[in-house]
Design an enzyme around this catalytic site. Structure first.
Site, mmCIF file in Angstrom:
data_model
loop_
_atom_site.group_PDB
_atom_site.id
_atom_site.type_symbol
_atom_site.label_atom_id
_atom_site.label_comp_id
_atom_site.label_asym_id
_atom_site.label_seq_id
_atom_site.Cartn_x
_atom_site.Cartn_y
_atom_site.Cartn_z
ATOM 1 N N GLU A 112 -23.421 -15.840 8.019
ATOM 2 C CA GLU A 112 -22.705 -17.103 7.776
ATOM 3 C C GLU A 112 -23.183 -17.727 6.478
ATOM 4 O O GLU A 112 -24.326 -17.539 6.097
ATOM 5 C CB GLU A 112 -23.033 -18.119 8.895
ATOM 6 C CG GLU A 112 -22.891 -17.554 10.275
ATOM 7 C CD GLU A 112 -23.238 -18.572 11.363
ATOM 8 O OE1 GLU A 112 -23.775 -19.648 11.035
ATOM 9 O OE2 GLU A 112 -22.948 -18.263 12.520
ATOM 10 N N LYS A 114 -24.886 -20.490 4.341
ATOM 11 C CA LYS A 114 -25.848 -21.541 4.672
ATOM 12 C C LYS A 114 -25.390 -22.790 3.915
ATOM 13 O O LYS A 114 -25.509 -22.875 2.695
ATOM 14 C CB LYS A 114 -27.252 -21.131 4.249
ATOM 15 C CG LYS A 114 -28.319 -22.106 4.679
ATOM 16 C CD LYS A 114 -29.708 -21.501 4.475
ATOM 17 C CE LYS A 114 -30.780 -22.383 5.075
ATOM 18 N NZ LYS A 114 -30.865 -23.702 4.440
ATOM 19 N N ASP A 116 -25.230 -26.334 2.360
ATOM 20 C CA ASP A 116 -26.285 -27.191 1.836
ATOM 21 C C ASP A 116 -25.942 -28.661 2.087
ATOM 22 O O ASP A 116 -25.508 -29.384 1.203
ATOM 23 C CB ASP A 116 -26.459 -26.925 0.336
ATOM 24 C CG ASP A 116 -27.817 -27.373 -0.151
ATOM 25 O OD1 ASP A 116 -28.651 -27.767 0.680
ATOM 26 O OD2 ASP A 116 -28.048 -27.319 -1.372
ATOM 27 N N LYS A 310 -31.857 -16.761 0.694
ATOM 28 C CA LYS A 310 -31.549 -17.830 -0.255
ATOM 29 C C LYS A 310 -31.026 -17.259 -1.571
ATOM 30 O O LYS A 310 -31.607 -16.313 -2.118
ATOM 31 C CB LYS A 310 -32.809 -18.671 -0.520
ATOM 32 C CG LYS A 310 -33.372 -19.353 0.729
ATOM 33 C CD LYS A 310 -32.554 -20.572 1.140
ATOM 34 C CE LYS A 310 -32.761 -21.728 0.239
ATOM 35 N NZ LYS A 310 -33.627 -22.767 0.698
ATOM 36 N N CYS A 404 -37.501 -52.959 -27.643
ATOM 37 C CA CYS A 404 -36.474 -51.931 -27.781
ATOM 38 C C CYS A 404 -36.937 -50.909 -28.818
ATOM 39 O O CYS A 404 -37.313 -51.287 -29.936
ATOM 40 C CB CYS A 404 -35.162 -52.577 -28.211
ATOM 41 S SG CYS A 404 -33.915 -51.368 -28.702
ATOM 42 N N CYS A 422 -32.022 -54.073 -23.531
ATOM 43 C CA CYS A 422 -32.255 -54.673 -24.837
ATOM 44 C C CYS A 422 -31.193 -55.763 -24.987
ATOM 45 O O CYS A 422 -30.003 -55.483 -24.866
ATOM 46 C CB CYS A 422 -32.074 -53.619 -25.932
ATOM 47 S SG CYS A 422 -31.878 -54.350 -27.567
HETATM 48 S S1 IVH Z 1 -28.616 -21.930 12.163
HETATM 49 C C1 IVH Z 1 -32.884 -22.637 14.455
HETATM 50 N N1 IVH Z 1 -26.621 -21.738 10.529
HETATM 51 O O1 IVH Z 1 -30.161 -24.800 7.491
HETATM 52 C C2 IVH Z 1 -32.137 -23.038 13.255
HETATM 53 N N2 IVH Z 1 -28.308 -23.328 10.036
HETATM 54 O O2 IVH Z 1 -33.318 -24.275 7.423
HETATM 55 C C3 IVH Z 1 -30.758 -22.531 13.373
HETATM 56 N N3 IVH Z 1 -27.861 -24.634 8.006
HETATM 57 O O3 IVH Z 1 -31.616 -26.972 9.787
HETATM 58 C C4 IVH Z 1 -29.973 -22.983 12.229
HETATM 59 N N4 IVH Z 1 -25.951 -23.687 7.489
HETATM 60 O O4 IVH Z 1 -29.320 -27.598 8.964
HETATM 61 C C5 IVH Z 1 -27.774 -22.360 10.789
HETATM 62 N N5 IVH Z 1 -24.748 -21.448 9.186
HETATM 63 C C6 IVH Z 1 -25.897 -22.084 9.454
HETATM 64 C C7 IVH Z 1 -26.403 -23.097 8.624
HETATM 65 C C8 IVH Z 1 -27.617 -23.699 8.937
HETATM 66 C C9 IVH Z 1 -26.824 -24.603 7.142
HETATM 67 C C10 IVH Z 1 -29.043 -25.527 7.875
HETATM 68 C C11 IVH Z 1 -29.411 -26.218 9.159
HETATM 69 C C12 IVH Z 1 -30.860 -25.866 9.401
HETATM 70 C C13 IVH Z 1 -31.301 -25.350 8.093
HETATM 71 C C14 IVH Z 1 -32.344 -24.294 8.345
#
Ligand code: IVH
Length: 662
Positions: A112, A114, A116, A310, A404, A422
């Site tokens: 999936e 991740k 942000d 990452k 200034c 200023c």
């Molecule tokens: S699963 C047990 N899936 O990333 C933790 N987290 O560092 C399971 N996050 O706190 C998290 N996208 O806020 C999961 N597809 C995703 C995510 C995701 C973003 C964030 C989440 C978590 C942090 C983990």
């Protein structure tokens, strides 16, 4: 309608509204028009008004409710919200795969994006959203239920019967387009910007007033069920159930057969990163079988069944060589980081903004520090923090200068303003920005007048104010380095051409504090001439709908300054257009003041206000003797009483519509 019928109708309306909300916000596939949707919502609102005891917390009318909170309460998570272990190489992913296989044999994975943003937990009881928490420290989080309810893709009531009592976890994020727009607007109002979309999401959810949260374009992707009374075999099936229950799940979630396939998909996701409307900082790889997830278990910090890969960071560390001071158009002094050049996500960065002196102090950034620099969402690079561990003892703090750096005037630093300024309006730095702003595309749009030309004109004493631009002669310009006959003539021509720009551009170009493009248009359409605007008092300006108090005061201050009045009269003498000729044919309501009270049935307030403005009228928020029309909708407030007392002209909705020709 009697109460029994109302109850039935209310239920039907809520179901329909929930369904259309889902089609619109989750599936992105609306099946009715916005207008039809509004009609349903309005009917529900009016029934609930009539029968207030039929209002329930899960009603679609309750998304933005209640007064601002005093503070948030911290609540312990029923199940800890862990974080993910990070990896940065594919080999580390392979090692993770080895560990998993050693413990539970072969597995399928789900990969999936991740997201942000900021993690949240949503608790549903009997299908109704009862609580939403931030991640907090993982053990306990803040109760932000009323803020989360404003996010339209979060269901207030679950669809179907599979999930009823469940806690769902997901990531709230600030879409990139919205983020850029938000920061642009803040900058225009000269207010604080967010460093990145993640801070924007987290910062918005920490607002105490749900109305402010509702005005931000937050959205969510949910990514797991932390507990529920229904068991699933795989993560994939759980995600599917979440989608069916009405949640927004990420369309890029993909099941793969093994780690090599997962890695291939990570490569694909990293490429997709630049094309989607939200920031992703990596991929999450999860064991698909929930039984195997259980078997693998977790450490105190991370689950052993998932890992984050990452992407190349849009962050880097580098040495802060110096902190330069920039003097802006309004005299604001801004600290700017001068950096040892460093590549950040593919771009070499040698300067970064430090926003203002408060931030500098708060972040404790010193000259000589190693700092973390970040680029995101197309904004200028930011210094996120200094790395204190790398200090050697000879780092130097940059204090607010007493004078200034450009003109030597004593600096003004008031308590209530973050800005340090200023005060010398003749400061060459300020003059330069003022001219640049005046000539900019959104203002008077003067071609061939770039920053270096402005510098030269000021250095050679050819210009001391905006009006001096118009007295420039070709011979003067020809004495400047780099100018030839043709380029000098071009500059003269484009300055001449600007004399006919619209009034709103001129007002904007004057650089009055807090007056952005929108306010300038508003002012131009209300007053049609600089002279009229200049003599308007602050109270009247405050009454203009859409203009804040600060803006009204700034306009008053601007025109209360002799130097500015001199400038205006010079501009008029030069022949610059300072009036807008408006054909009264299309402006039958020119100068007429309107006040609205109560709810209109067939129009929204902003639409109604627009109709007034299009015809030249002014919309004000309070009734006074000089109000021309008071438009009264359903359940009017005290303004109606006041209007009657003052004997003002009162219109109902139909009469109003006739008047504005709708
Ligand atoms: S699963 C047990 N899936 O990333 C933790 N987290 O560092 C399971 N996050 O706190 C998290 N996208 O806020 C999961 N597809 C995703 C995510 C995701 C973003 C964030 C989440 C978590 C942090 C983990």
């Amino acid at each position: 309608m009697n109460k029994k019928d109302a109850k039935k109708r209310i239920k039907k309306l809520r179901d329909e509204i929930n369904y259309h909300n889902y089609k619109y916000y989750v599936e992105n596939n609306p099946v009715i028009s916005d207008y039809e949707f509004d009609q349903l919502l309005k009917e529900l609102e009016s029934l609930e008004d009539k029968f207030p005891d039929l209002v329930t917390p899960d009603s679609p009318t309750q998304r933005v409710g209640g007064e601002p909170l005093e503070g948030f309460t911290t609540v312990e998570h029923k199940k800890a919200m862990l974080s993910l272990d990070n990896t940065y190489t594919y080999d580390e992913l392979r090692e993770f795969d080895e560990r998993v296989k050693k413990n539970v044999g072969d597995v399928q994975y789900v990969v999936e994006p991740k997201i942000d943003g900021t993690g949240v937990a949503l608790l549903y009881e009997n299908s109704i959203l009862v609580r939403g928490l931030t991640r907090g420290d993982g053990v306990g989080g803040d109760d932000i239920t009323s803020n989360l309810k404003t996010i339209l893709s979060i269901p207030l009531k679950l669809r179907g019967i599979t999930l009823k009592n469940v806690e769902v976890r997901g990531e709230v994020y600030f879409p990139l387009e919205g983020f850029k727009k938000y920061n642009r607007m803040q900058a225009e109002k000269r207010e604080a910007v967010f460093a990145n979309p993640r801070n924007a999401a987290a910062g918005s959810l920490r607002q105490l007033d749900p109305k402010i949260v509702a005005s931000r374009p937050l959205n969510i992707f949910v990514y797991s069920i932390s507990f529920s009374d229904k068991e699933f075999l795989t993560h994939e099936k759980a995600i599917k159930a979440l989608q069916e229950a009405g949640f927004r799940v990420n369309p890029l979630v993909k099941k793969v057969e093994n780690m090599e396939e997962a890695i291939k998909y990570c490569v694909e996701l990293e490429k997709k990163r630049e094309t989607i409307d939200y920031e992703i900082d990596g991929a999450v790889i999860k064991v698909n079988s929930l039984a195997k997830q259980k078997e693998l278990g977790e450490t105190i910090k991370h689950p052993r069944w998932a890992i984050a890969y990452k992407f190349a960071a849009k962050q880097a560390t580098t040495r802060l060589k110096d902190i330069a001071i920039q003097v802006g158009r309004t005299g604001t002094l801004t600290p700017v980081a001068i950096l040892e050049p460093v590549p950040v996500g593919g771009v070499t960065v040698s300067r970064a903004t430090l926003h203002n002196f408060d931030e500098l102090k708060r972040k404790d950034v010193k000259i000589g520090d190693v700092v973390l620099v970040e680029r995101s969402g197309d904004v200028i690079p930011q210094v996120v923090k200094s790395i204190k561990e790398k200090r050697e003892g000879n780092e130097k703090a940059r204090r607010i200068p007493k004078k200034c750096p450009i003109c030597g005037s004593k600096i003004i630093h008031t308590e209530d303003e973050v800005a340090v300024r200023c005060p010398n309006r003749m400061c060459p730095a300020r003059l330069k920005w003022r001219i640049k702003y005046y000539a900019s595309r959104d203002a008077m749009d003067i071609d061939h007048l770039g920053e270096s030309t402005i510098d030269k004109l000021i250095e050679n004493d050819f210009i001391n104010n905006i009006a001096d631009l118009y007295t420039l002669k070709k011979e003067d310009i020809l004495t400047l380095e780099g100018f030839k006959e043709k380029s000098a003539q071009n500059l003269i021509d484009s300055i001449e051409k600007s004399k006919n720009q619209s009034l709103s551009r001129l007002i904007y170009g004057l650089g009055i504090r807090h007056v952005g493009k929108y306010a300038a248009q508003l002012l131009a359409s209300q007053y049609n001439s600089i002279d009229k605007l200049a003599i308007t008092d602050i109270e009247e300006l405050r009454e203009i709908h859409g203009l804040g108090d600060k803006t009204a005061e700034a306009i008053g201050t601007f025109f209360g300054t002799e130097e500015n009045n001199e400038l205006i009269s010079k501009l008029k003498d030069i022949g610059i257009k300072t009036q807008e000729v408006i054909t009264t044919e299309n402006m039958p309501l020119k100068g007429k003041k309107f006040v609205f009270t109560g709810r209109l049935q067939s129009l929204s307030r902003p639409d109604a206000s627009d109709f007034v403005k299009q015809k030249g009228g002014i919309v004000s928020s309070s009734v006074s003797r000089d109000t021309d029309y008071v438009v009264v909708g359903e359940k009017p407030g005290s303004k109606f009483e006041k209007a009657k007392k003052l004997g003002l002209t009162i219109l109902d909705e139909e009469e109003f519509k006739k008047l504005v020709g709708k």
